[in-house]
Design a protein around this motif. Structure first.
Motif, PDB file in Angstrom:
ATOM      1  N   GLY A  92       0.820  -1.205   0.000  1.00  0.00           N
ATOM      2  CA  GLY A  92       0.000   0.000   0.000  1.00  0.00           C
ATOM      3  C   GLY A  92       0.856   1.258   0.000  1.00  0.00           C
ATOM      4  O   GLY A  92       0.495   2.267  -0.615  1.00  0.00           O
ATOM      5  N   VAL A  95       1.711   2.055  -3.391  1.00  0.00           N
ATOM      6  CA  VAL A  95       0.598   2.734  -4.057  1.00  0.00           C
ATOM      7  C   VAL A  95       0.650   4.229  -3.730  1.00  0.00           C
ATOM      8  O   VAL A  95       0.398   5.076  -4.600  1.00  0.00           O
ATOM      9  CB  VAL A  95      -0.751   2.104  -3.642  1.00  0.00           C
ATOM     10  N   ASN A  96       1.009   4.549  -2.487  1.00  0.00           N
ATOM     11  CA  ASN A  96       1.159   5.961  -2.127  1.00  0.00           C
ATOM     12  C   ASN A  96       2.243   6.624  -2.972  1.00  0.00           C
ATOM     13  O   ASN A  96       2.126   7.799  -3.334  1.00  0.00           O
ATOM     14  CB  ASN A  96       1.490   6.099  -0.641  1.00  0.00           C
ATOM     15  N   THR A 113      -4.608   2.001 -10.472  1.00  0.00           N
ATOM     16  CA  THR A 113      -5.991   1.716 -10.071  1.00  0.00           C
ATOM     17  C   THR A 113      -6.156   0.259  -9.673  1.00  0.00           C
ATOM     18  O   THR A 113      -6.749  -0.053  -8.632  1.00  0.00           O
ATOM     19  CB  THR A 113      -6.959   2.062 -11.223  1.00  0.00           C
ATOM     20  N   VAL A 116      -4.378  -0.462  -6.318  1.00  0.00           N
ATOM     21  CA  VAL A 116      -5.157  -0.004  -5.156  1.00  0.00           C
ATOM     22  C   VAL A 116      -6.268  -0.998  -4.845  1.00  0.00           C
ATOM     23  O   VAL A 116      -6.487  -1.372  -3.691  1.00  0.00           O
ATOM     24  CB  VAL A 116      -5.731   1.405  -5.404  1.00  0.00           C
ATOM     25  N   CYS A 119      -4.769  -4.239  -3.391  1.00  0.00           N
ATOM     26  CA  CYS A 119      -4.265  -4.013  -2.038  1.00  0.00           C
ATOM     27  C   CYS A 119      -5.413  -3.961  -1.034  1.00  0.00           C
ATOM     28  O   CYS A 119      -5.355  -4.601   0.022  1.00  0.00           O
ATOM     29  CB  CYS A 119      -3.453  -2.726  -2.008  1.00  0.00           C
TER      30      CYS A 119
END
Length: 138
Positions: A92, A95-96, A113, A116, A119
């Motif tokens: 995650g 993803v940030n 996308t 996210v 996750c």
């Protein structure tokens, strides 16, 4: 961070084979939904659908017979799941990083996308499993 696609999932592995081969087979008849659920769980476990179904059936049958002695095994499994959850949280964070790249360039990587979604689904599933194990240990 590169805008490359994440690596494809690893190929499913076969469960350990016995020599000589296992002498018995069990035929399962499944609906489309049941088959899809087994396929998805097998992919997560990196097993073939047949191997996953066999391991799950044997584990379920063994658990019914020896549930009282499985507490230590459940604790070990719980610790493994906590470690897996930490790994998903780290994903995650990646993803940030994709979001930071978007803020800097105005372009979101193609894979962001889906990353996210995967996750969030993985964390939710791990939380559910950990909760079930925790309830069984109490």
């Amino acid at each position: 961070m590169d805008s490359e696609q994440p690596d494809p999932p690893p190929k499913a592995r076969h469960r350990a084979h016995n020599r000589p081969a296992r002498p018995y087979a069990v035929l399962l008849r499944l609906s489309e939904e049941e088959k899809a659920a087994i396929d998805a769980a097998a992919a997560v476990a990196q097993l073939t659908a047949t191997g996953y179904a066999a391991k799950a059936a044997v584990a379920a049958a063994s658990g019914v017979q020896a549930l009282g002695g499985a507490t230590g095994d459940l604790r070990d499994l719980q610790h493994e799941l906590f470690a897996a959850r930490r790994a998903v949280v780290m994903f995650g964070n990646n993803v940030n990083q994709a979001a930071a790249a978007f803020n800097a360039s105005g372009q979101l990587p193609d894979w962001a996308t889906e990353a996210v979604r995967l996750c969030a689904a993985a964390v939710a599933r791990l939380d559910e499993v950990i909760s079930r194990i925790d309830r069984n240990l109490r």
